[in-house]
Design an enzyme around this catalytic site. Structure first.
Site, PDB file in Angstrom:
ATOM      1  N   PHE A 124       0.872  -1.058   0.201  1.00 23.56           N
ATOM      2  CA  PHE A 124       0.087  -0.254   0.140  1.00 23.56           C
ATOM      3  C   PHE A 124       0.875   1.161   0.313  1.00 23.56           C
ATOM      4  O   PHE A 124       1.986   1.676   0.753  1.00 23.56           O
ATOM      5  CB  PHE A 124      -0.672  -0.110   1.513  1.00 23.56           C
ATOM      6  CG  PHE A 124      -1.905   1.035   1.245  1.00 23.56           C
ATOM      7  CD1 PHE A 124      -2.865   0.991   0.412  1.00 23.56           C
ATOM      8  CD2 PHE A 124      -2.184   2.077   2.049  1.00 23.56           C
ATOM      9  CE1 PHE A 124      -4.120   1.953   0.685  1.00 23.56           C
ATOM     10  CE2 PHE A 124      -3.287   3.101   2.455  1.00 23.56           C
ATOM     11  CZ  PHE A 124      -3.615   3.408   1.105  1.00 23.56           C
ATOM     12  N   ASP A 192       1.335  -5.746   8.317  1.00 27.55           N
ATOM     13  CA  ASP A 192       0.155  -4.774   8.077  1.00 27.55           C
ATOM     14  C   ASP A 192      -1.238  -5.726   7.834  1.00 27.55           C
ATOM     15  O   ASP A 192      -1.552  -6.053   6.620  1.00 27.55           O
ATOM     16  CB  ASP A 192       0.465  -3.503   6.969  1.00 27.55           C
ATOM     17  CG  ASP A 192      -0.680  -2.279   6.879  1.00 27.55           C
ATOM     18  OD1 ASP A 192      -1.672  -2.312   7.414  1.00 27.55           O
ATOM     19  OD2 ASP A 192      -0.889  -1.528   6.266  1.00 27.55           O
ATOM     20  N   TYR A 221     -10.745   1.399  10.470  1.00 30.50           N
ATOM     21  CA  TYR A 221     -12.455   2.315  10.123  1.00 30.50           C
ATOM     22  C   TYR A 221     -12.350   1.513   8.694  1.00 30.50           C
ATOM     23  O   TYR A 221     -13.599   1.428   7.796  1.00 30.50           O
ATOM     24  CB  TYR A 221     -11.995   3.602   9.754  1.00 30.50           C
ATOM     25  CG  TYR A 221     -10.987   3.988   8.516  1.00 30.50           C
ATOM     26  CD1 TYR A 221     -10.396   3.408   7.385  1.00 30.50           C
ATOM     27  CD2 TYR A 221      -9.468   4.544   8.970  1.00 30.50           C
ATOM     28  CE1 TYR A 221      -9.799   3.386   6.764  1.00 30.50           C
ATOM     29  CE2 TYR A 221      -8.177   4.626   8.882  1.00 30.50           C
ATOM     30  CZ  TYR A 221      -8.392   4.111   7.014  1.00 30.50           C
ATOM     31  OH  TYR A 221      -7.077   4.385   6.659  1.00 30.50           O
ATOM     32  N   LYS A 222     -11.746  -0.301   8.432  1.00 32.35           N
ATOM     33  CA  LYS A 222     -12.019  -1.011   7.177  1.00 32.35           C
ATOM     34  C   LYS A 222     -13.331  -1.821   8.192  1.00 32.35           C
ATOM     35  O   LYS A 222     -14.349  -1.604   7.708  1.00 32.35           O
ATOM     36  CB  LYS A 222     -11.014  -1.433   7.155  1.00 32.35           C
ATOM     37  CG  LYS A 222     -10.341  -0.169   5.988  1.00 32.35           C
ATOM     38  CD  LYS A 222      -8.757  -0.792   5.420  1.00 32.35           C
ATOM     39  CE  LYS A 222      -8.548   0.320   4.567  1.00 32.35           C
ATOM     40  NZ  LYS A 222      -7.449   0.310   4.996  1.00 32.35           N
ATOM     41  N   ARG A 370     -12.784  -2.453  -7.568  1.00 27.60           N
ATOM     42  CA  ARG A 370     -12.548  -3.424  -6.235  1.00 27.60           C
ATOM     43  C   ARG A 370     -13.853  -3.382  -5.885  1.00 27.60           C
ATOM     44  O   ARG A 370     -14.745  -2.306  -5.379  1.00 27.60           O
ATOM     45  CB  ARG A 370     -11.391  -2.204  -5.446  1.00 27.60           C
ATOM     46  CG  ARG A 370     -10.614  -2.649  -5.181  1.00 27.60           C
ATOM     47  CD  ARG A 370     -10.131  -2.385  -3.879  1.00 27.60           C
ATOM     48  NE  ARG A 370      -9.623  -1.094  -3.291  1.00 27.60           N
ATOM     49  CZ  ARG A 370      -9.752  -0.499  -2.284  1.00 27.60           C
ATOM     50  NH1 ARG A 370      -8.639  -1.373  -1.406  1.00 27.60           N
ATOM     51  NH2 ARG A 370      -9.562   0.449  -1.533  1.00 27.60           N
TER      52      ARG A 370
HETATM   53  C1  PLP Z   1      -5.868   1.354   4.951  1.00 27.52           C
HETATM   54  C2  PLP Z   1      -4.768   1.475   4.619  1.00 27.52           C
HETATM   55  C3  PLP Z   1      -3.710   1.950   5.509  1.00 27.52           C
HETATM   56  C4  PLP Z   1      -4.310   3.163   5.987  1.00 27.52           C
HETATM   57  O1  PLP Z   1      -3.386   4.425   6.822  1.00 27.52           O
HETATM   58  P1  PLP Z   1      -4.348   5.273   7.601  1.00 27.52           P
HETATM   59  O2  PLP Z   1      -2.721   6.014   8.529  1.00 27.52           O
HETATM   60  O3  PLP Z   1      -5.252   4.781   8.435  1.00 27.52           O
HETATM   61  O4  PLP Z   1      -4.400   6.677   6.748  1.00 27.52           O
HETATM   62  C5  PLP Z   1      -2.276   1.760   5.849  1.00 27.52           C
HETATM   63  N1  PLP Z   1      -1.565   0.615   5.388  1.00 27.52           N
HETATM   64  C6  PLP Z   1      -2.950  -0.484   4.577  1.00 27.52           C
HETATM   65  C7  PLP Z   1      -1.837  -1.421   3.729  1.00 27.52           C
HETATM   66  C8  PLP Z   1      -3.880  -0.090   4.372  1.00 27.52           C
HETATM   67  O5  PLP Z   1      -4.953  -0.784   3.586  1.00 27.52           O
END
Ligand code: PLP
Length: 411
Positions: A124, A192, A221-222, A370
């Protein structure tokens, strides 16, 4: 499969009733819970109670009287069983990106003589950007990106840092296998879990058979349904906790914040990974969101998630052939997280046309559509209807409409 057959699967679904725990607008099929989980019903009352009673009436007394100061730990204790961790190994704090920074710096600290952070160019982007930032600010480390990270492991690697589920393709990586390979060359691992916690059962190590993961971070939040910008979580294996130090040594990670000492002394255990004051309103929302998992069998959750993905891909094969889609997710459900992705040169406009029909997915540049499949509130007929909408969009060339082609800042 016919729509009636899909409806029969919903009738037999042991998770079907959990959908009632969420507010889902009528006419909407929500396939983006992997990006922002929907609003749990219980969150509405909980957050208004915290605002009106705890903040409004309790004022600053609520840090003690309503246990605000303990809330990060209490919420973390609800995440621990979802990721195979002990309660003492998880903390809720900050954002995923910031937690990644804190834990990468800690891992590097534990590995004197090793300079490399190893990751994948497909990780990511925020994770990669944070790694670039840490390499720039610490100076003492170097970022190595390898298409096949397992092949790039050597005794110069301090930490292997990967995301468990690929955000674009939904590919699920072999957490236990890669962890073991990293440990075999003396590297630590940081996973992660942003796209797995709450959708794919994870066993970081609490059980004897767990993967023995060193560090992990993940998103609130996911799939955990904590609300927009919810605080994230972090995990540090117990065996590292007394030596690992947070580079962001804020007062609430101090052993005695209210002693107001001049020098930093880390709190014992996971508490040292808190930096500043926790966001109580957002934490309360995450706490209520996690309650939606109460009584949910994670094995059944995973089985349904795999079945929903298989159904989506089968229907897309059957009904969207000839429209130029390419399946970019693994066909084998055991190698897939809780999403399916298709690629199409007109992906952005197709997603917008689907949203106009009430089917909400998202788009990831350059060409990926997606579809998140959160089994707590999605059914088989929802998937059937979503593919039906996709067929209509393609057959009616709805993606050609001007309003679907204008790019918004968030895709
Ligand atoms: C959604 C996501 C993030 C989000 O990071 P934030 O700091 O909350 O914006 C980080 N890593 C991955 C792999 C994600 O999918």
């Amino acid at each position: 499969m016919t729509r009636d057959e899909a409806l029969r699967l919903d009738e037999a679904d042991p998770l079907a009733s959990f959908g009632d725990r969420f507010v889902l607008p009528t006419g909407v099929i929500y396939l983006d819970g992997n990006s922002l989980g929907p609003l749990p019903r219980a969150t509405i009352d909980r957050v208004s109670r915290v605002i009106e009673d705890e903040w409004g009436h309790g004022l600053i007394r609520s840090w003690n009287e309503h246990g605000w100061i303990e809330l990060p730990r209490r919420v973390a204790a609800k995440i621990a069983p979802l990721i195979g961790a002990r309660e003492s190994e998880v903390m809720v704090a900050d954002s995923t990106s910031i937690n990644l920074y804190k834990l990468l710096a800690s891992a590097l600290d534990l590995q004197p003589g090793r300079r490399k952070i190893l990751s994948s160019p497909r990780n990511f982007p925020s994770d990669l950007y944070m790694m670039q930032g840490i390499a720039r600010t610490l100076g003492s480390c170097e970022l190595v990106l390898a298409e096949d990270p397992a092949a790039a492991l050597d005794d110069g690697v301090a930490v292997l840092a990967l995301t468990h589920v690929d955000f674009k393709t939904g590919e699920l990586f072999d957490l236990a296998g890669l962890t073991a390979a990293a440990h075999a060359v003396g590297a630590l691992v940081l996973w992660d879990l942003a796209h797995s916690a709450g959708a794919v059962p994870v066993d970081l190590g609490a059980s004897g058979g767990g993967a023995g993961v060193d560090f992990a971070v993940g998103c609130g939040y996911k799939f955990l349904n904590g609300g927009p910008g919810a605080p994230a979580f972090l995990y540090v294996a117990e065996r590292h906790q007394e030596r690992a130090q947070s580079p962001l040594s804020g007062w609430l990670g101090h052993a005695e914040p209210f002693a107001f000492e001049t020098s930093y002394r880390p709190a014992p255990g996971i508490g040292r990974f808190v930096c500043g004051t926790p966001p109580i309103l957002s934490l309360a929302a995450l706490d209520a969101g996690l309650d939606a998992f109460e009584g949910v069998d994670l094995g059944a959750l995973r089985a349904k998630s795999m079945a929903l993905g298989d159904l989506f891909l089968d229907l897309a094969d059957e009904r969207c052939a000839g429209h130029g889609f390419r399946v970019v997710s693994p066909r084998d459900a055991s190698r897939r997280g809780s999403q399916v992705s298709l690629a199409h040169p007109e992906g952005y406009a197709i997603v917008q046309a689907l949203i106009a029909r009430g089917v909400i997915g998202d788009f990831r540049a350059p060409d990926v559509l997606r579809f998140g499949l959160a089994p707590l509130y999605l059914g088989y007929a929802d998937v059937w209807d979503a593919v039906e909408a996709l067929v209509r969009v393609m057959e009616g060339r709805e993606w050609e409409r001007e309003q679907h082609r204008r790019r918004a800042p968030v895709t």
